[in-house]
Design a protein around this motif. Sequence first.
Motif, PDB file in Angstrom:
ATOM      1  N   ALA A   1     -37.038  10.643  29.461  1.00  0.00           N
ATOM      2  CA  ALA A   1     -36.546  11.303  30.677  1.00  0.00           C
ATOM      3  C   ALA A   1     -36.954  12.771  30.719  1.00  0.00           C
ATOM      4  CB  ALA A   1     -35.025  11.170  30.771  1.00  0.00           C
ATOM      5  N   GLY A   2     -37.232  13.350  29.537  1.00  0.00           N
ATOM      6  CA  GLY A   2     -37.679  14.741  29.505  1.00  0.00           C
ATOM      7  C   GLY A   2     -36.901  15.649  28.586  1.00  0.00           C
ATOM      8  N   ALA A   3     -35.922  15.122  27.855  1.00  0.00           N
ATOM      9  CA  ALA A   3     -35.159  15.967  26.927  1.00  0.00           C
ATOM     10  C   ALA A   3     -36.068  16.447  25.804  1.00  0.00           C
ATOM     11  CB  ALA A   3     -33.970  15.211  26.356  1.00  0.00           C
ATOM     12  N   ASP A   4     -35.903  17.688  25.428  1.00  0.00           N
ATOM     13  CA  ASP A   4     -36.714  18.275  24.364  1.00  0.00           C
ATOM     14  C   ASP A   4     -36.086  18.059  22.990  1.00  0.00           C
ATOM     15  OD1 ASP A   4     -38.810  19.897  25.985  1.00  0.00           O
ATOM     16  OD2 ASP A   4     -36.883  20.281  26.946  1.00  0.00           O
ATOM     17  N   ALA A   5     -34.794  17.776  22.971  1.00  0.00           N
ATOM     18  CA  ALA A   5     -34.088  17.515  21.714  1.00  0.00           C
ATOM     19  C   ALA A   5     -32.933  16.568  22.000  1.00  0.00           C
ATOM     20  CB  ALA A   5     -33.578  18.807  21.096  1.00  0.00           C
ATOM     21  N   TYR A   6     -32.463  15.950  20.929  1.00  0.00           N
ATOM     22  CA  TYR A   6     -31.414  14.930  21.030  1.00  0.00           C
ATOM     23  C   TYR A   6     -30.526  15.070  19.803  1.00  0.00           C
ATOM     24  CZ  TYR A   6     -29.569  10.177  20.309  1.00  0.00           C
ATOM     25  OH  TYR A   6     -28.774   9.095  20.072  1.00  0.00           O
ATOM     26  N   ILE A   7     -29.226  15.083  20.026  1.00  0.00           N
ATOM     27  CA  ILE A   7     -28.275  15.114  18.921  1.00  0.00           C
ATOM     28  C   ILE A   7     -27.133  14.173  19.278  1.00  0.00           C
ATOM     29  CG2 ILE A   7     -27.071  17.154  19.765  1.00  0.00           C
ATOM     30  CD1 ILE A   7     -26.722  18.010  16.844  1.00  0.00           C
ATOM     31  N   SER A   8     -26.736  13.354  18.319  1.00  0.00           N
ATOM     32  CA  SER A   8     -25.694  12.370  18.613  1.00  0.00           C
ATOM     33  C   SER A   8     -24.316  12.892  18.209  1.00  0.00           C
ATOM     34  CB  SER A   8     -25.998  11.043  17.912  1.00  0.00           C
ATOM     35  OG  SER A   8     -26.030  11.222  16.515  1.00  0.00           O
ATOM     36  N   LYS A   9     -23.322  12.449  18.966  1.00  0.00           N
ATOM     37  CA  LYS A   9     -21.927  12.773  18.665  1.00  0.00           C
ATOM     38  C   LYS A   9     -21.404  11.750  17.674  1.00  0.00           C
ATOM     39  CE  LYS A   9     -20.934  14.455  23.329  1.00  0.00           C
ATOM     40  NZ  LYS A   9     -20.209  14.139  24.563  1.00  0.00           N
ATOM     41  N   PRO A  10     -20.490  12.084  16.824  1.00  0.00           N
ATOM     42  CA  PRO A  10     -19.919  13.428  16.681  1.00  0.00           C
ATOM     43  C   PRO A  10     -20.934  14.374  16.040  1.00  0.00           C
ATOM     44  CG  PRO A  10     -19.022  11.982  14.997  1.00  0.00           C
ATOM     45  CD  PRO A  10     -19.894  11.135  15.874  1.00  0.00           C
ATOM     46  N   ILE A  11     -20.919  15.599  16.496  1.00  0.00           N
ATOM     47  CA  ILE A  11     -21.867  16.590  15.986  1.00  0.00           C
ATOM     48  C   ILE A  11     -21.311  17.243  14.727  1.00  0.00           C
ATOM     49  CG2 ILE A  11     -22.753  17.095  18.294  1.00  0.00           C
ATOM     50  CD1 ILE A  11     -21.191  19.855  17.965  1.00  0.00           C
ATOM     51  N   THR A  12     -22.218  17.792  13.939  1.00  0.00           N
ATOM     52  CA  THR A  12     -21.820  18.730  12.902  1.00  0.00           C
ATOM     53  C   THR A  12     -22.246  20.091  13.417  1.00  0.00           C
ATOM     54  OG1 THR A  12     -23.894  18.656  11.669  1.00  0.00           O
ATOM     55  CG2 THR A  12     -22.193  17.023  11.060  1.00  0.00           C
TER      56      THR A  12
END
Length: 120
Positions: A97-108
Amino acid sequence: MAKRVLVVEDNELNLKLFCDLLRAHGFAVEPVRDGREAVERARAFVPDLVVMDIQMPHVTGYELILQLKADAALRHIPVMAVTAYAGREDEERIRTAGADAYISKPITLARFMAAIDALL
């Protein structure tokens, strides 16, 4: 001058956490609770980075990323998706879709800030 981050998140607790964390690290932050307002707010705020949830009511993060990347004035702004969707296919779809980064929850907190720093 502080880097500017637009945070798009419909969950109040997550929005507060992300904004407080970014402010504590010296960023100027603009919170957005409703994805329908995000593109207009991005045009007005002119962020250096957009941090957004993917699963939101009214407009999904996928749709919002596509809108941001289709806008000539906004397409250069990196987008970091923060989401509970944690599967490999989910990450690929978000990046497509165009996201430059991805981080999954739950985050640290360390991983969140490392991802922010990498984009800026």
